[in-house]
Design an enzyme around this catalytic site. Structure first.
Site, PDB file in Angstrom:
ATOM      1  N   ARG A 289     -15.964 -34.289   4.487  1.00  0.00           N
ATOM      2  CA  ARG A 289     -16.699 -35.539   4.318  1.00  0.00           C
ATOM      3  C   ARG A 289     -17.622 -35.369   3.121  1.00  0.00           C
ATOM      4  O   ARG A 289     -18.653 -34.710   3.215  1.00  0.00           O
ATOM      5  CB  ARG A 289     -17.495 -35.797   5.608  1.00  0.00           C
ATOM      6  N   HIS A 293     -22.832 -38.858   6.664  1.00  0.00           N
ATOM      7  CA  HIS A 293     -22.122 -39.289   7.883  1.00  0.00           C
ATOM      8  C   HIS A 293     -22.021 -40.817   7.901  1.00  0.00           C
ATOM      9  O   HIS A 293     -20.955 -41.385   8.077  1.00  0.00           O
ATOM     10  CB  HIS A 293     -22.870 -38.786   9.119  1.00  0.00           C
ATOM     11  N   TYR A 302     -28.912 -30.655   5.884  1.00  0.00           N
ATOM     12  CA  TYR A 302     -28.209 -29.659   6.695  1.00  0.00           C
ATOM     13  C   TYR A 302     -27.013 -28.993   6.017  1.00  0.00           C
ATOM     14  O   TYR A 302     -26.299 -28.229   6.642  1.00  0.00           O
ATOM     15  CB  TYR A 302     -27.761 -30.277   8.027  1.00  0.00           C
TER      16      TYR A 302
END
Ligand SMILES: Cc1ncc(C[n+]2csc(CCOP(=O)(O)OP(=O)(O)O)c2C)c(N)n1
Ligand SMILES: [Mg+2]
Length: 395
Positions: A289, A293, A302
């Protein structure tokens, strides 16, 4: 597979992969990963799955160009949706950036009669099913429920509840099987999309069990994009996800999800097995990805930049472009024309999003049941009276 379909045999007009016998293993690739087009744009003749299945995909030049066009258009429409959200025109957007090949490859592998059950990120599959890309934008703008007819397009509504659609797909596929619609080339197969994070859900594991023991004609298509929001893959599994299938009693294979050709070949094979009555299988499309998100997420919190850069080098569109250029399947004029089409379609999309009317609040009761219900009618009347109670209300 039917004669004359890509991914079957080399027939006249189809461009065979380069003669040299190169498999994923001999090309120095990951032997666990089915790959037919390397990140450098080098074509691999065939690759083997863990059960010895040989995957190949021979396309005509026109088909290769078509896949490239799909990839570019889907990425551009996705980028436009992200921009629209940033400008306050959509409430939220779940970008597919980086996952175009997994979606276009599997989406184009579906035959007309096959049924797909998406998550909220399958805009590329939606596009391949012939659905107007304005439809999911209405959903994310909050002005409708998505709008397409799942039966007409054989593409179910987007599902936000993680993993739930795998159970819906299993039930649907069991019905297909019980209705006797499997067994031949014209049989129906079903595909369920989900993510790496979803594999930890009870629903998905239950779907695996039911699909397996009832021999449902179902392909579980897991896009392993390495994250479930901020949770990395190592928090979901200690074994490669495709290996889970074995414990449930059906085959699993890992494909390079950034390789549109391999994604196509592996999905076509699994769907055809399902339609011929050979039961379910699991495809793990290994991808990444590239964006957040959703637009409400900040991935820099993160994950580190070097990881993203490493995946940038495996970009699904860049490798296809390099391949088309090297093999002289497409020229500069073609690439310019595709870019222009993508630009024009995204402008058109934007204009139509901005023109979408806000719905009357009371219409939220309209599509709950196909023929309404007395209880719902009462709720609608109550809500209408409430709206009318406001001073100066037009209702
Ligand atoms: C049952 C349920 N639990 C939690 C959520 C919140 N949620 C939304 S997306 C997501 C992560 C899903 O990750 P993955 O399955 O890998 O799919 P991806 O978003 O990466 O495509 C979570 C936990 C939800 N929508 N449904
Ligand atoms: Mg994920």
């Amino acid at each position: 597979m039917a004669k004359g379909d890509p991914g079957v045999t080399t027939t006249r007009g189809r461009r065979a992969a380069p003669r040299a016998k190169r498999t994923a293993a001999t090309a120095g690739g990951d032997p666990e990963l089915v790959q037919l087009l390397t990140p450098a744009g080098e074509r691999i003749e065939s690759a083997f799955g863990p059960d010895g299945t040989e995957y190949r995909a021979d396309f005509t030049d026109e088909e290769y160009r078509g896949l490239y066009r799909d990839l570019v258009l889907v990425r551009k429409l996705d980028a436009e949706a992200t921009a629209l959200q940033r400008q306050g025109e959509l409430g939220l957007w779940a970008s597919l950036l980086g996952q175009e090949a997994a979606q276009v490859g599997s989406g184009r592998a579906l035959r007309r009669q096959d049924m797909a059950f998406p998550t909220y990120r399958e805009h590329g599959v939606l596009y391949c099913r012939g659905i107007d890309p304005i439809m999911p934008l209405g959903l994310f703008r909050g002005v409708d429920q998505g709008g397409w007819d799942p039966n007409e397009f054989k593409f179910n509504m987007y599902t936000i509840v993680i993993g739930a659609q795998t159970l819906h797909a299993t039930g649907y596929a069991m019905g297909v099987h019980m209705d006797g619609k499997t067994g031949g080339d014209d049989g129906e197969a079903v595909i369920a999309y989900f993510g790496d994070g979803a594999t930890s859900q009870g629903d998905v594991n239950e779907a695996f069990v039911w699909a397996s023991v009832f021999n449902a004609p179902l392909v579980f298509f897991c896009q392993n994009n390495q994250y479930a929001i901020s949770e990395p893959l190592e928090r979901q599994t200690r074994v490669p996800l495709y290996q889970r299938a074995r414990g449930f009693g059906f085959p699993g294979v890992r494909v390079d999800g950034n390789d549109v050709l391999a994604s196509y070949a592996v999905t076509r094979h699994a769907l055809d097995n399902a339609r011929h009555g050979q039961g379910p299988s699991l495809i793990e499309a290994y991808t990444y990805r590239m964006g957040a998100h959703t637009t409400s997420d900040d991935p820099t919190r993160y994950r580190i930049a070097s990881e993203v850069e490493a995946w940038q080098a495996k970009d699904p569109i860049a490798r296809m472009k390099t391949f088309l250029e090297k093999q002289k399947i497409a020229d500069a004029a073609f690439f310019a024309e595709v870019d222009e089409q993508a630009r024009a379609e995204s402008v058109h999309l934007r204009e139509r999003v901005l023109a979408m009317p806000d719905p009357e609040p009371v219409t939220m009761f309209d599509h709950v049941y196909p023929h309404g219900s007395p209880e719902l009618d009462e709720q609608r009347a109550q809500f209408s009276r409430y709206l009318e109670s406001f001073e100066g209300s037009a209702h």
